[in-house]
Enzyme design. Structure first.
Site, PDB file in Angstrom:
ATOM      1  N   CYS A   1       0.847  -1.196   0.000  1.00 56.82           N
ATOM      2  CA  CYS A   1       0.000   0.000   0.000  1.00 56.82           C
ATOM      3  C   CYS A   1       0.878   1.239   0.000  1.00 56.82           C
ATOM      4  CB  CYS A   1      -0.925  -0.002   1.208  1.00 56.82           C
ATOM      5  SG  CYS A   1      -1.932   1.505   1.326  1.00 56.82           S
TER       6      CYS A   1
ATOM      7  N   GLN B   1     -22.347  -6.880   5.896  1.00 52.49           N
ATOM      8  CA  GLN B   1     -20.922  -7.150   6.083  1.00 52.49           C
ATOM      9  C   GLN B   1     -20.116  -6.646   4.885  1.00 52.49           C
ATOM     10  OE1 GLN B   1     -19.628  -8.074   8.768  1.00 52.49           O
ATOM     11  NE2 GLN B   1     -20.953  -9.451   9.898  1.00 52.49           N
TER      12      GLN B   1
ATOM     13  N   GLU C   1     -34.667  -7.260  14.936  1.00 58.56           N
ATOM     14  CA  GLU C   1     -33.645  -6.260  14.600  1.00 58.56           C
ATOM     15  C   GLU C   1     -34.264  -4.876  14.750  1.00 58.56           C
ATOM     16  OE1 GLU C   1     -30.843  -3.835  13.427  1.00 58.56           O
ATOM     17  OE2 GLU C   1     -30.356  -5.964  13.583  1.00 58.56           O
TER      18      GLU C   1
ATOM     19  N   PHE D   1     -30.759  -9.529  16.987  1.00 54.71           N
ATOM     20  CA  PHE D   1     -29.855  -8.595  16.297  1.00 54.71           C
ATOM     21  C   PHE D   1     -29.619  -9.125  14.874  1.00 54.71           C
ATOM     22  CE2 PHE D   1     -28.684  -9.124  20.786  1.00 54.71           C
ATOM     23  CZ  PHE D   1     -28.858  -7.845  21.295  1.00 54.71           C
TER      24      PHE D   1
ATOM     25  N   CYS E   1     -18.413  -9.544  16.652  1.00 57.89           N
ATOM     26  CA  CYS E   1     -17.350  -8.748  16.023  1.00 57.89           C
ATOM     27  C   CYS E   1     -16.417  -8.172  17.084  1.00 57.89           C
ATOM     28  CB  CYS E   1     -17.947  -7.638  15.166  1.00 57.89           C
ATOM     29  SG  CYS E   1     -18.976  -6.481  16.094  1.00 57.89           S
TER      30      CYS E   1
END
Length: 375
Positions: free
Chosen positions: A3, A212, A262, A241, A334
């Site tokens: 990068c 995602q 949700e 969720f 996560c």
């Protein structure tokens, strides 16, 4: 992954870029094992590896520079704008799309928002791609509705240049705060959502619904959850969720009684569209707070699947699950640190198996899937 911006010291979003990929995975697995060292784990499964470049399906770009020469990227700590159109996390074909968007910004006279001066209109552009059909969704985050007429006037040119842009919208975010989007979304196209397909399951992405950003790993994560749940031979489950329904729809068959909860109404609309496409009759999706929904129920299904935000499911829901004692809890996280704290409160459960999914290469972050069984 190489990068230019990282090497030059302009961008450090990928904090672990100096580590080899095998070293990154090893460190993540070690971190997860440390967090769960006080919990009984029957099976540790090997981490699921990601591609190391070109894996993202979404770009979130701060717009800066001038209206004639806009820059798309991020604001450096010293106030400089770093153009990230060539960021190797995005597929290479995103670069050509960004260049056309820059020309469009100039043609439409969308003055980039200047944080210091609090002037200008265009704050962000958000670009999302469906890997199923390569269609794209483009969102302009504006300070006000002042430039909408100008934007709409030049829109036919943009659509001619980039016919893959099937969903185009403007989000109005008037506050001078580090908030990505506002409550109002104005859609300019007849099509209002992208269709994605994971493992033969249709999933939908609307402008303000979460999805995602690493579709290959998300597909693996959902497929794994589906395999684990089918092995349990259950007939009822909650998907708390649930977002756009990815987990529940991979786990349910036509006989499974599935309830998905949700808070986002947009995400629930997407989940309902998927269930309808699959012809699932025993599935119900509701736009509610997941914790409040659960606490009001006197009966519980055989399995409760949770996929909470980074804060975890919290004490209230943990105490409820401990009291109601479903046979199985499938926890997708996560943030392994909050997951470990939650699991520590579920004392009568053991972890049958746990697996790390490298959703976020070159960073310390990862996704975890853990199957808990009532001991």
């Amino acid at each position: 992954m190489q990068c230019v911006q990282y090497t030059a010291g302009h961008c450090h979003s990928c904090q672990w870029l100096d580590k080899s990929y095998s070293h990154q995975l090893s460190d993540k697995q070690k971190h997860l094992k440390q967090l769960l060292q006080e919990t009984s784990v029957t099976h540790w499964l090997s981490p699921v590896m990601s591609k190391t470049s070109g894996f993202r399906n979404k770009a979130k770009m701060v717009v800066n520079g001038s209206v004639e020469r806009p820059l798309l990227g991020m604001l450096h700590r010293d106030g400089r704008t770093v153009d990230l159109c060539d960021c190797p996390l995005y597929p290479q074909h995103f670069q050509a799309v960004f260049e056309v968007i820059k020309v469009f910004i100039a043609k439409a006279g969308l003055v980039p928002y200047n944080v210091e001066r609090r002037k200008g209109e265009l704050k962000y552009i958000l670009l999302t791609e469906s890997r199923a059909n390569n269609e794209m969704m483009l969102r302009f985050v504006l300070r006000s509705e002042t430039k909408l007429a100008q934007l709409e006037r030049v829109l036919p040119w943009l659509q001619e240049q980039l016919p893959q842009l099937t969903v185009i919208s403007a989000n109005i975010q008037p506050t001078h705060m580090a908030i990505l989007e506002g409550e109002k979304e104005i859609i300019f196209t007849g099509q209002t959502m992208l269709k994605e397909t994971f493992n033969g399951i249709p999933l939908y992405i609307r402008p303000r619904s979460f999805f995602q950003t690493n579709p290959d790993i998300a597909s693996e994560l959902y497929a794994t959850a589906g395999r684990w749940v089918r092995e349990l031979n259950i007939s009822s489950m909650w998907d708390l969720f649930c977002g756009a329904g990815g987990f529940g729809l991979h786990c349910a068959d036509k006989e499974t009684k599935l309830t998905g909860i949700e808070i986002s109404a947009e995400a629930i609309d997407c989940a309902k569209s998927s269930a309808k496409s699959l012809g699932l009759k025993s599935v119900e999706f509701q736009a509610l707070d997941s914790t409040h929904f659960a606490l009001e129920k006197a009966k519980i299904p055989e399995l409760v699947l949770v996929n909470p935000p980074r804060r975890g499911i919290g004490k209230e829901l943990c105490e409820y699950l401990s009291r109601m004692a479903p046979k199985f809890v499938l926890y997708s996280s996560c943030n392994a640190e909050t997951m470990a704290k939650d699991i520590a409160m579920l004392k009568q459960y053991r972890i049958e198996k746990v697996q790390l999914f490298d959703m976020f290469p070159h960073t310390e972050h990862y996704e975890t899937l853990a199957l808990l069984i009532l001991d």
